[in-house]
Design an enzyme around this catalytic site. Structure first.
Site, mmCIF file in Angstrom:
data_model
loop_
_atom_site.group_PDB
_atom_site.id
_atom_site.type_symbol
_atom_site.label_atom_id
_atom_site.label_comp_id
_atom_site.label_asym_id
_atom_site.label_seq_id
_atom_site.Cartn_x
_atom_site.Cartn_y
_atom_site.Cartn_z
ATOM 1 N N GLU A 1 38.141 40.784 49.938
ATOM 2 C CA GLU A 1 38.214 42.728 49.103
ATOM 3 C C GLU A 1 38.384 41.686 47.839
ATOM 4 O O GLU A 1 37.929 40.561 47.217
ATOM 5 C CB GLU A 1 39.528 42.767 49.142
ATOM 6 N N CYS B 1 47.692 41.179 43.504
ATOM 7 C CA CYS B 1 48.058 39.872 43.055
ATOM 8 C C CYS B 1 48.855 40.224 44.379
ATOM 9 O O CYS B 1 49.834 39.978 44.635
ATOM 10 C CB CYS B 1 48.301 39.563 42.155
#
Ligand code: SF4
Length: 309
Positions: free
Chosen positions: A42, A294
């Protein structure tokens, strides 16, 4: 060497875009990319405050061996290191889809993987990203974040490239950190910061020390005091004041042992650090609705994560 001879001896690889997901709550964009062996990674496009400028958060490995307990990537284990071109190519994928008049300003190595466990390829990728014929990104607009690989920090320092360093602290108290970051057993934080101090003495730029704040786990007054001591010791040793960055925990889904601190808890922690005289910011981590924030990266489209079709 002319272009034909280069073409005869080299192959240009590609990353395939499996999914592009635009967050509905902020201007973050997540890309799920397939490598040529079908390994998935990703990449996240992060908007900067200045309109039309973006930072690309790149992956450096497929999965991660570090096993940080607050990170979904850590649950995947490590499949393999990414090649240098696979790292640099992530920036090209994002760049070719940018609206006209906008540009990639910087790169952060905060995607999947521990970049300094793949340090040679990361250095090679940085050289390409910085090269005027590559992505022409300023070295100081590139941040390499590590959870704790002192040897990798030293190799990065010796490479003669002037990137910024980030260290994921997680918790300044060793007993708490050991529970959150397994690599603390092999590489205690003190050794990591020793290497970071050598890096800073060579390069001069203030490192970013990041803490993922976990409700009820690493946000007590004791944690704040230990973190402040650590930052002040670093300043005394190097003459450079580190920048503290607090990132709220993003839910991993499934059997989740952690919770995000509420606003009062997060603010009390920040204020205590600030009162001790340490520069500190609470950072926004966007794209949570598409699994782009995150600690959430698992290389799967969000519909697969939520079970939606
Ligand atoms: S936080 Fe970084 S080093 Fe830790 S498991 Fe996640 S990707 Fe790996």
């Amino acid at each position: 060497m002319d272009v034909e001879r280069i073409a005869a001896h080299h192959r240009v690889g590609t990353l395939r875009v499996v999914a592009r997901e635009d967050s509905k709550v902020d201007p973050f964009v997540k890309y799920v990319l397939a490598c040529e062996d079908d390994a998935r990674i990703e990449t996240v496009r992060i908007p900067l405050e200045k309109p039309g400028r973006f930072v690309v958060c790149v992956s450096s490995q497929v999965g991660c061996a570090m096993g940080c307990t607050f990170c979904a990537t850590g649950r995947l284990g490590l499949q393999r290191n990414l090649e240098a071109w696979e790292i640099a190519e992530q920036v090209r994928v994002v760049r070719r889809e940018l609206p006209p008049g906008t540009r990639v300003h910087g790169v952060v190595f905060q995607g999947m993987g521990e970049p300094l466990a793949n340090v040679e390829r990361v250095i090679q990728a940085i050289r390409v990203l910085h090269d005027p014929c590559g992505a022409a990104i300023e070295q100081r607009a590139i941040t390499v974040s590590t959870v704790g690989v002192p040897g990798g920090i030293r190799k990065l320092a010796a490479a003669g490239i002037r990137v910024r360093l980030g260290v994921s602290i997680a918790a300044a108290r060793p007993d708490v950190r050991r529970r959150l970051v397994p690599v603390e057993q092999q590489n205690p934080l003190a050794e990591v910061l020793e290497a970071a101090a050598e890096f800073v003495k060579l390069h001069g730029d203030a490192p970013m020390l990041a803490v993922t704040t976990l409700g009820g786990v690493n946000t007590s007054d004791e944690d704040a005091d230990a973190l402040a001591r650590l930052a002040l010791d670093f300043r005394a040793k190097t003459g450079v004041t580190p920048r503290l960055s607090l990132v709220p925990y993003n839910p991993m889904g499934g059997d989740d042992p952690f919770r995000r601190p509420d606003d009062e808890e997060a603010e009390r922690f920040r204020a205590r650090l600030s009162a001790i005289g340490v520069p500190v910011v609470r950072r926004y981590s966007g794209g949570g609705d598409v699994g782009a924030a995150c600690g959430q990266l698992v290389a799967r489209p969000s519909a697969e994560l939520t079970g939606a079709s």
